[in-house]
Design a protein around this motif. Structure first.
Motif, PDB file in Angstrom:
ATOM      1  N   ASN A  69       0.862  -1.181   0.000  1.00 12.11           N
ATOM      2  CA  ASN A  69       0.000   0.000   0.000  1.00 12.11           C
ATOM      3  C   ASN A  69       0.896   1.228   0.000  1.00 12.11           C
ATOM      4  O   ASN A  69       1.856   1.310   0.792  1.00 12.11           O
ATOM      5  CB  ASN A  69      -0.901   0.043   1.239  1.00 12.11           C
ATOM      6  CG  ASN A  69      -2.042  -0.939   1.140  1.00 12.11           C
ATOM      7  OD1 ASN A  69      -2.384  -1.405   0.061  1.00 12.11           O
ATOM      8  ND2 ASN A  69      -2.635  -1.267   2.277  1.00 12.11           N
ATOM      9  N   HIS A  70       0.578   2.172  -0.860  1.00  6.73           N
ATOM     10  CA  HIS A  70       1.407   3.380  -0.949  1.00  6.73           C
ATOM     11  C   HIS A  70       0.518   4.577  -1.241  1.00  6.73           C
ATOM     12  O   HIS A  70      -0.393   4.506  -2.066  1.00  6.73           O
ATOM     13  CB  HIS A  70       2.461   3.239  -2.050  1.00  6.73           C
ATOM     14  CG  HIS A  70       3.305   4.469  -2.234  1.00  6.73           C
ATOM     15  ND1 HIS A  70       4.218   4.885  -1.290  1.00  6.73           N
ATOM     16  CD2 HIS A  70       3.359   5.386  -3.243  1.00  6.73           C
ATOM     17  CE1 HIS A  70       4.807   6.004  -1.705  1.00  6.73           C
ATOM     18  NE2 HIS A  70       4.305   6.321  -2.889  1.00  6.73           N
ATOM     19  N   TRP A  71       0.773   5.656  -0.512  1.00  8.59           N
ATOM     20  CA  TRP A  71       0.100   6.929  -0.746  1.00  8.59           C
ATOM     21  C   TRP A  71       1.155   8.017  -0.814  1.00  8.59           C
ATOM     22  O   TRP A  71       2.095   8.049  -0.019  1.00  8.59           O
ATOM     23  CB  TRP A  71      -0.884   7.225   0.390  1.00  8.59           C
ATOM     24  CG  TRP A  71      -1.311   8.663   0.437  1.00  8.59           C
ATOM     25  CD1 TRP A  71      -2.240   9.281  -0.346  1.00  8.59           C
ATOM     26  CD2 TRP A  71      -0.798   9.681   1.312  1.00  8.59           C
ATOM     27  NE1 TRP A  71      -2.345  10.608  -0.018  1.00  8.59           N
ATOM     28  CE2 TRP A  71      -1.468  10.886   0.996  1.00  8.59           C
ATOM     29  CE3 TRP A  71       0.168   9.689   2.321  1.00  8.59           C
ATOM     30  CZ2 TRP A  71      -1.213  12.074   1.665  1.00  8.59           C
ATOM     31  CZ3 TRP A  71       0.433  10.872   2.992  1.00  8.59           C
ATOM     32  CH2 TRP A  71      -0.262  12.043   2.672  1.00  8.59           C
ATOM     33  N   PHE A 124      -1.513  10.492  -5.114  1.00 13.90           N
ATOM     34  CA  PHE A 124      -1.388   9.201  -5.799  1.00 13.90           C
ATOM     35  C   PHE A 124      -1.542   8.093  -4.769  1.00 13.90           C
ATOM     36  O   PHE A 124      -0.955   8.147  -3.689  1.00 13.90           O
ATOM     37  CB  PHE A 124      -0.030   9.076  -6.487  1.00 13.90           C
ATOM     38  CG  PHE A 124       0.232   7.697  -7.050  1.00 13.90           C
ATOM     39  CD1 PHE A 124      -0.416   7.267  -8.192  1.00 13.90           C
ATOM     40  CD2 PHE A 124       1.114   6.829  -6.412  1.00 13.90           C
ATOM     41  CE1 PHE A 124      -0.189   5.999  -8.701  1.00 13.90           C
ATOM     42  CE2 PHE A 124       1.345   5.564  -6.916  1.00 13.90           C
ATOM     43  CZ  PHE A 124       0.694   5.140  -8.062  1.00 13.90           C
ATOM     44  N   ARG A 125      -2.331   7.071  -5.105  1.00  9.25           N
ATOM     45  CA  ARG A 125      -2.529   5.916  -4.229  1.00  9.25           C
ATOM     46  C   ARG A 125      -2.425   4.641  -5.046  1.00  9.25           C
ATOM     47  O   ARG A 125      -2.878   4.602  -6.200  1.00  9.25           O
ATOM     48  CB  ARG A 125      -3.896   5.969  -3.541  1.00  9.25           C
ATOM     49  CG  ARG A 125      -4.108   7.153  -2.618  1.00  9.25           C
ATOM     50  CD  ARG A 125      -5.516   7.155  -2.044  1.00  9.25           C
ATOM     51  NE  ARG A 125      -5.763   8.301  -1.189  1.00  9.25           N
ATOM     52  CZ  ARG A 125      -6.169   9.482  -1.624  1.00  9.25           C
ATOM     53  NH1 ARG A 125      -6.376   9.661  -2.919  1.00  9.25           N
ATOM     54  NH2 ARG A 125      -6.367  10.476  -0.783  1.00  9.25           N
ATOM     55  N   THR A 126      -1.867   3.636  -4.432  1.00  6.93           N
ATOM     56  CA  THR A 126      -1.824   2.340  -5.091  1.00  6.93           C
ATOM     57  C   THR A 126      -1.873   1.237  -4.044  1.00  6.93           C
ATOM     58  O   THR A 126      -1.426   1.420  -2.905  1.00  6.93           O
ATOM     59  CB  THR A 126      -0.570   2.177  -5.965  1.00  6.93           C
ATOM     60  OG1 THR A 126      -0.665   0.963  -6.712  1.00  6.93           O
ATOM     61  CG2 THR A 126       0.689   2.115  -5.104  1.00  6.93           C
ATOM     62  N   SER A 127      -2.424   0.116  -4.436  1.00  3.61           N
ATOM     63  CA  SER A 127      -2.455  -1.072  -3.606  1.00  3.61           C
ATOM     64  C   SER A 127      -2.231  -2.273  -4.504  1.00  3.61           C
ATOM     65  O   SER A 127      -2.931  -2.434  -5.516  1.00  3.61           O
ATOM     66  CB  SER A 127      -3.796  -1.191  -2.878  1.00  3.61           C
ATOM     67  OG  SER A 127      -3.820  -2.328  -2.036  1.00  3.61           O
ATOM     68  N   ALA A 151      -4.558   1.411  -8.782  1.00  3.87           N
ATOM     69  CA  ALA A 151      -3.705   2.597  -8.765  1.00  3.87           C
ATOM     70  C   ALA A 151      -4.551   3.765  -9.219  1.00  3.87           C
ATOM     71  O   ALA A 151      -5.348   3.633 -10.160  1.00  3.87           O
ATOM     72  CB  ALA A 151      -2.497   2.421  -9.676  1.00  3.87           C
ATOM     73  N   GLU A 152      -4.410   4.914  -8.548  1.00  3.37           N
ATOM     74  CA  GLU A 152      -5.243   6.054  -8.906  1.00  3.37           C
ATOM     75  C   GLU A 152      -4.531   7.367  -8.644  1.00  3.37           C
ATOM     76  O   GLU A 152      -3.682   7.482  -7.755  1.00  3.37           O
ATOM     77  CB  GLU A 152      -6.566   6.033  -8.151  1.00  3.37           C
ATOM     78  CG  GLU A 152      -6.444   6.220  -6.659  1.00  3.37           C
ATOM     79  CD  GLU A 152      -7.804   6.307  -5.981  1.00  3.37           C
ATOM     80  OE1 GLU A 152      -8.821   6.417  -6.696  1.00  3.37           O
ATOM     81  OE2 GLU A 152      -7.856   6.282  -4.745  1.00  3.37           O
ATOM     82  N   LEU A 153      -4.875   8.367  -9.469  1.00  3.34           N
ATOM     83  CA  LEU A 153      -4.462   9.747  -9.289  1.00  3.34           C
ATOM     84  C   LEU A 153      -5.708  10.571  -9.020  1.00  3.34           C
ATOM     85  O   LEU A 153      -6.724  10.421  -9.713  1.00  3.34           O
ATOM     86  CB  LEU A 153      -3.753  10.284 -10.536  1.00  3.34           C
ATOM     87  CG  LEU A 153      -2.273   9.945 -10.706  1.00  3.34           C
ATOM     88  CD1 LEU A 153      -1.800  10.348 -12.096  1.00  3.34           C
ATOM     89  CD2 LEU A 153      -1.428  10.647  -9.647  1.00  3.34           C
TER      90      LEU A 153
END
Length: 856
Positions: free
Chosen positions: A363-365, A374-377, A405-407
C-alpha cells in the motif's frame, strides 16, 4: 604599589580557600566542588569526590582536571558523565505517582493547572538524564560533547551495556569495542540471565526522542532512545553461548517487540516455531521486520514487512513465502466416501493449492502537491486459502484485498480521478476497470437559491468470475461467464434549499444518464444474479435455496442508453439547548448541548427507460429501479467540548438516530412499512465506548426483529479491560431504500443487489486482567446460541520474568462439518525481551497495514 599588594593578598586567600575540605570554585560557566579544588594556570584541578557542573553536564570522579579556556577535561577513578534535560509538563495524579516512584529522574512540583472538564493537573519540572556513561577514566570536551571512556558502562534504550573502550561523538553517536549488553541489570554484577556480546557496537540516537513525551499516558524517565547495531555477535543464556550472528540490531521501544519468538502446536500446522526480528536500514527511515518460521506439517516460511510514514507519503508492505508446503491439502475439505458426499449440503472447494505458497502486499500513498495525490495497492497471493492458513488476522479483516492505482486531483469546486483496477489473482471475482475516469462537481450555487451537484464517470469494465481448477458438476454444471462493456454514467442534481421559520425545506430533482456499449438480450433477474454469486462463493459454497442452475448474460443486447429521473424533498428542523455548567472529568464533559433534529425525507425514483434485467451488472448503478418511499426520522445528539482552551472542538458524546421507511410500492412479501432502524453511538470517555444497531421489519410475511447488535468496551484501569458484543440476525432478505440525491443512514448495509441474513445468534466477551505481580491474563469466548456451544475459547497469560516476557496461549475452536462437530485445540508459547512490560496482553504478530496480523 598599593594595588599590586592588594592583588597579591587576594590571590593568596583564594589559594588557601581552594585547599580546604569541601571547597568550591565558581566561574562564569563551570561549578567545581571537591575535597580539594585548586587553580594551576588556566586549569581547575578537583580531587576527592569531585563534581563538575557545566551547562547540562555533570561529571563526578575521584579526580577531574578542566581547562577553563578550552573546556577540555580529564577525569579518573569511578567516573560518571551525565547529560540532563529539564522539561515542564502537566501530569495527572496517576502519572505523578508513577514518575515520583522512579529513582532515575528528579521531579519538582511547580503548581496545578485546571482542565476544561474540571480536572486538576499537576505542573512539574522533570530533570531526566538523556545520556549517562561511566568509566575508569574519561577524557573529552565539555563544549563539543566529545568523550572517550575506558571500561565503559551505560544504560540506553532499556539495555545495560559494558565495553572495554567507547567514544561519544558530539552528534550523540556512541561507538564501543568488546561490549556486552542485556536488559537485565544484573549484568553489572556479572550475574545476568542472558546477554549479547559483540566486537563492536554503534548506538545512534533516534530523532525526536530528546524531550519528554507529554502526550503519552506515561512520562518517560529516559527520553532518549537509540538504534543499537552490533558486529560479530554472540548470544548467551547465562554463562552458555547459544548462537552466533555476524550482525544484529536493536530498535528503540515501539508498539511491538524488536525480537519475537513463538512456539506451539495446532492441527493446521503441527508443531511450529516462529522468529521475527526488526532491523534498521542505515541511512534510511525504513525498519523492516524479518520473519523465519518452521511448521512441522507445512515446511519453512520466511518473510519481511515494513511500515513507513513520511511527511507527504505512507508506505507499507508484506512479503512472505512458504516453499514446498508439505500438507497444503489439509486446508481442503475431505469427503472420503460417496455416502458422505451424498449427504453434504455444501459444495467442496474447487481449487488446487500449489506447493509454493506466498503473498505480496503493498500500500502506498503520496501527496505529490497540495492538489494531487497518488494511491496504489498491490495484492498478489498464490492461492485462495493462503491468508486463512497463515495470516488469519488479514483474512478476517479483508478476505479479498483489491489491487488498484489512482491519481486524484482537487480543484476549487471539483475533483478529477483516474483509476485502474486489474485482477491479479484469478481465484477472485473482480470487476476490472481499465481505466475509469471520473469528474465530480461539488454542490455549488447557480444563483441565490439553486445549487448544482454532479458526478460523472467513464470506464472500460469487465466482470471476471473466478477461474476454478475443477469443473462444476452440480445441477446444470454451468459457471458464471465473464462479460464486459464500456459504460458512461452521469448523475446531475439540483437543490433549492429554503427556510420557513424554524423549518428547513430542501427540494431536489435530477436525472441520471447511463450508456452501455454492450448488454444482454436475455433477461437476468434478481434471482438469476443471486444464484451466480451463491454458486461463485469460493469457500465450499453457500447453501442455496431453490435452484443451482446458472443462467448467464448473453452478448446480443447491443448498446443501451438509460435515463432515470429522481425528485424528492426533505423537511428538517434543529432544536437545541445548552448547559454550560456541566463538568465531569470522568465523563469528559465540558458543557453539554442537546441537539434534536426531526426530519421527513420523501423520494421518488422513476422507472428506468431500460429494463435492468438486460443490463450487465457491475455495481449498484446497474441495478437501479423505481422507488417510491418516505422516511421519517429523529436524530438526537448530546455534544460537549473537547480539547484545551483555545483549541477546543465539538464532540458527539452520544448520538441516536431512529427512522421508519414507508414504501408506497412495497416489494413482494413486504407491506408498506418497510423498516424501523436504530443506530446508537456512545463515547463518553476514552475508557468507555458503546454502539448498537437494530432493524425491525414491522409487517408483511416475515415481520419481527431482524438484526440487533450491541457492543461495549470499557477500561476499568490500566490492567482491567472488558469487551462484550452480542449479535442476533434472523433469516431475512432485505433491500435498503436508496436515493441518488440524498444520503440515508442504514442500520445494516446491503450489497448491490440486496442483503440476505442467515439465522445467527452469538455472544462474544473478553477480559484483560492482572493475576499477581507481573503476571497478566486475557480470556475470551464466543458462544453460538444457534449451535448451542462455545465456538471459540482462548486464554492468554503473560508472565514477566525480569528480563523478558513469556506468553502462553491456549485456544479451543469448535465447528461443524456436514453435521459433525469438529474441535481444534492449539497452544503456543512466545517470548519477547522487555525491560518495561506492558500491563496487558499484546498478541504476537506484526503491525502490518495498520492492523495486528495474527499469523494463525
Amino acid at each position: 604599589m598599593i594595588n599590586s599588594y592588594l592583588k597579591m593578598i587576594t590571590s593568596s586567600l583564594l589559594l588557601v580557600a581552594t585547599h580546604v575540605a569541601g571547597a568550591g570554585v565558581f566561574s562564569d560557566e563551570i561549578d567545581a566542588n571537591a575535597n580539594s579544588v585548586k587553580y594551576v594556570g588556566s586549569n581547575i584541578i578537583a580531587k576527592g569526590d569531585a563534581v563538575i557542573y557545566f551547562k547540562d553536564y555533570k561529571i563526578t570522579a575521584d579526580k577531574v582536571v578542566v581547562n577553563m579556556n578550552t573546556k577540555d577535561f580529564e577525569a579518573t577513578g569511578s567516573v560518571s558523565v551525565k547529560q540532563r534535560v529539564k522539561t515542564e509538563i502537566n501530569v495527572t495524579t496517576r502519572q505523578l505517582e508513577r514518575i515520583t516512584d522512579r529513582l532515575d529522574i528528579l521531579v519538582e512540583r511547580i503548581g496545578t493547572t485546571p482542565t476544561p472538564t474540571g480536572e486538576h493537573l499537576t505542573k512539574v519540572e522533570i530533570t531526566a538524564n538523556t545520556f549517562e556513561g561511566d568509566g575508569s577514566s574519561v577524557v573529552g570536551n565539555l563544549t563539543t560533547g566529545f568523550f572517550e571512556f575506558d571500561e565503559f558502562v551505560t544504560k540506553a534504550s532499556d539495555f545495560y551495556i559494558k565495553g572495554d573502550h567507547a567514544t561519544k561523538m558530539p552528534s550523540g553517536v556512541i561507538d564501543a569495542a568488546n561490549v556486552k549488553l542485556s536488559s537485565c541489570e544484573y549484568l553489572q554484577d556479572g550475574h545476568e540471565h542472558y546477554s549479547i556480546s559483540a566486537k563492536t557496537l554503534t548506538m545512534t540516537p533516534e530523532e525526536g526522542t530528546t524531550q519528554a513525551d507529554t502526550d503519552s499516558s506515561d512520562v518517560f524517565g529516559n527520553p532518549t532512545e537509540f538504534y543499537i547495531a552490533l558486529d560479530d555477535v554472540k548470544i548467551h543464556a547465562g554463562p552458555l553461548t547459544v548462537m552466533w550472528l555476524p550482525y544484529f540490531t536493536i530498535m528503540p521501544v515501539d508498539e511491538f517487540p524488536t525480537v519475537g519468538f513463538k512456539y506451539g502446536s495446532n492441527n493446521k500446522w503441527g508443531s511450529y516455531a516462529m522468529l521475527s526480528k526488526k532491523f534498521k536500514i542505515p541511512g534510511t527511515p525504513y525498519h523492516p521486520r524479518f520473519m523465519l518460521d518452521y511448521f512441522s506439517d507445512r515446511g519453512f516460511g520466511k518473510g519481511v514487512t515494513n511500515e513507513y510514514l513520511g511527511k507527504d507519503s505512507y508506505t507499507e508492505f508484506l512479503a512472505y513465502d512458504l516453499t514446498k508446503d508439505k500438507d497444503r491439502n489439509e486446508s481442503l475439505p475431505k469427503y472420503e466416501t460417496d455416502e458422505a458426499a451424498a449427504k453434504r449440503t455444501y459444495a467442496p472447494l474447487r481449487f488446487e493449492l500449489p506447493k509454493d505458497r506466498n503473498i505480496f502486499m503493498l500500500n502506498h500513498w503520496k501527496h505529490i502537491n497540495p492538489r494531487l495525490d497518488f494511491r496504489t495497492s498491490i495484492n498478489k497471493i498464490s492461492d485462495i486459502k493462503f491468508m486463512e492458513d497463515f495470516f488469519k488476522g488479514l483474512d478476517d479483516e479483508n478476505p479479498q484485498p483489491a489491487s488498484f492505482a489512482e491519481l486524484d486531483y482537487q480543484f476549487d469546486n471539483a475533483s478529477a480521478n483516474i483509476m485502474v483496477r486489474p485482477r491479479l489473482n484469478d481465484f477472485y471475482s473482480v470487476v476490472e476497470r481499465l481505466p475509469e475516469l471520473s469528474l465530480d462537481f461539488y454542490r455549488q450555487p447557480l444563483d441565490s437559491n439553486i445549487y448544482f451537484e454532479s458526478t460523472s464517470s467513464f470506464a472500460d469494465m469487465e466482470m471476471k468470475w473466478r477461474k476454478y481448477d475443477t469443473a462444476r458438476t452440480e445441477d446444470n454444471g454451468v459457471d458464471p461467464a465473464d462479460y464486459s462493456s464500456s459504460r458512461f454514467d452521469s448523475l446531475n442534481m439540483l437543490y433549492a434549499p429554503m427556510k420557513a421559520g424554524f423549518l428547513n425545506i430542501i427540494p431536489r430533482a435530477g436525472v441520471r444518464v447511463t450508456a452501455y456499449s454492450d448488454s444482454s438480450k436475455a433477461d437476468i433477474t434478481k434471482d438469476n444474479l443471486e444464484t451466480m454469486f451463491e454458486v461463485d462463493t469460493s469457500d465450499r459454497g453457500e447453501k442455496i435455496k431453490g435452484t443451482n442452475n446458472v443462467v448467464n448474460y448473453d452478448k446480443k443486447g447491443g448498446s443501451k442508453l438509460r435515463f432515470i429521473g429522481e425528485a424528492g424533498i426533505e423537511f428538517n428542523a434543529k432544536f437545541y439547548k445548552s448547559w454550560q455548567d456541566v463538568k465531569s472529568p470522568f465523563w469528559n464533559l465540558d458543557g453539554m448541548r442537546h441537539v434534536f433534529v426531526p426530519y421527513v425525507n420523501y423520494n421518488y425514483t422513476s422507472r428506468p427507460s431500460e429494463d435492468r434485467d438486460n443490463l450487465y451488472f457491475f455495481d449498484s448503478i446497474d441495478r437501479l429501479d423505481e422507488q417510491h418511499f418516505v422516511r421519517v426520522g429523529l436524530k438526537n445528539r448530546l455534544q460537549t467540548r473537547a480539547g484545551n482552551y483555545g483549541s477546543q472542538s465539538i464532540k458527539n458524546w452520544l448520538s441516536v438516530e431512529n427512522y421508519i421507511d414507508y414504501d408506497f410500492n412495497p416489494e413482494e412479501n413486504f407491506n408498506n412499512l418497510h423498516a424501523i432502524g436504530t443506530i446508537v453511538n456512545f463515547t463518553p470517555s476514552e475508557r468507555l465506548r458503546f454502539t448498537t444497531k437494530a432493524l425491525v421489519n414491522p409487517g408483511g410475511k416475515d415481520s419481527g426483529l431482524k438484526y440487533f447488535s450491541p457492543s461495549v468496551k470499557y477500561s476499568f484501569n490500566d490492567q482491567w479491560r472488558a469487551t462484550a458484543s452480542y449479535t442476533y440476525t434472523d433469516e431475512y432478505e432485505y433491500f435498503n431504500n436508496q436515493s441518488m440525491g440524498t444520503t440515508l443512514n442504514h442500520a445494516i448495509p446491503t450489497s448491490d443487489y440486496g442483503y440476505r441474513t442467515e439465522d445467527s445468534h452469538s455472544l462474544f466477551a473478553s477480559l484483560d486482567f492482572p493475576i499477581y505481580n507481573k503476571t497478566y491474563g486475557q480470556v475470551s469466548s464466543r458462544y453460538d446460541f444457534e449451535q448451542g456451544y462455545f465456538t471459540r475459547n482462548s486464554l492468554d497469560i503473560v508472565q514477566n520474568l525480569h528480563c523478558w516476557d513469556l506468553i502462553f496461549q491456549i485456544e479451543h475452536e469448535t465447528d461443524e462439518d456436514d453435521g459433525k462437530k469438529k474441535s481444534d485445540l492449539s497452544f503456543s508459547y512466545s517470548a519477547r525481551l522487555t525491560a518495561q512490560p506492558e500491563n496487558y496482553i499484546e498478541p504476537f504478530g506484526g503491525n502490518v497495514f495498520g492492523r495486528t496480523v495474527n499469523r494463525r
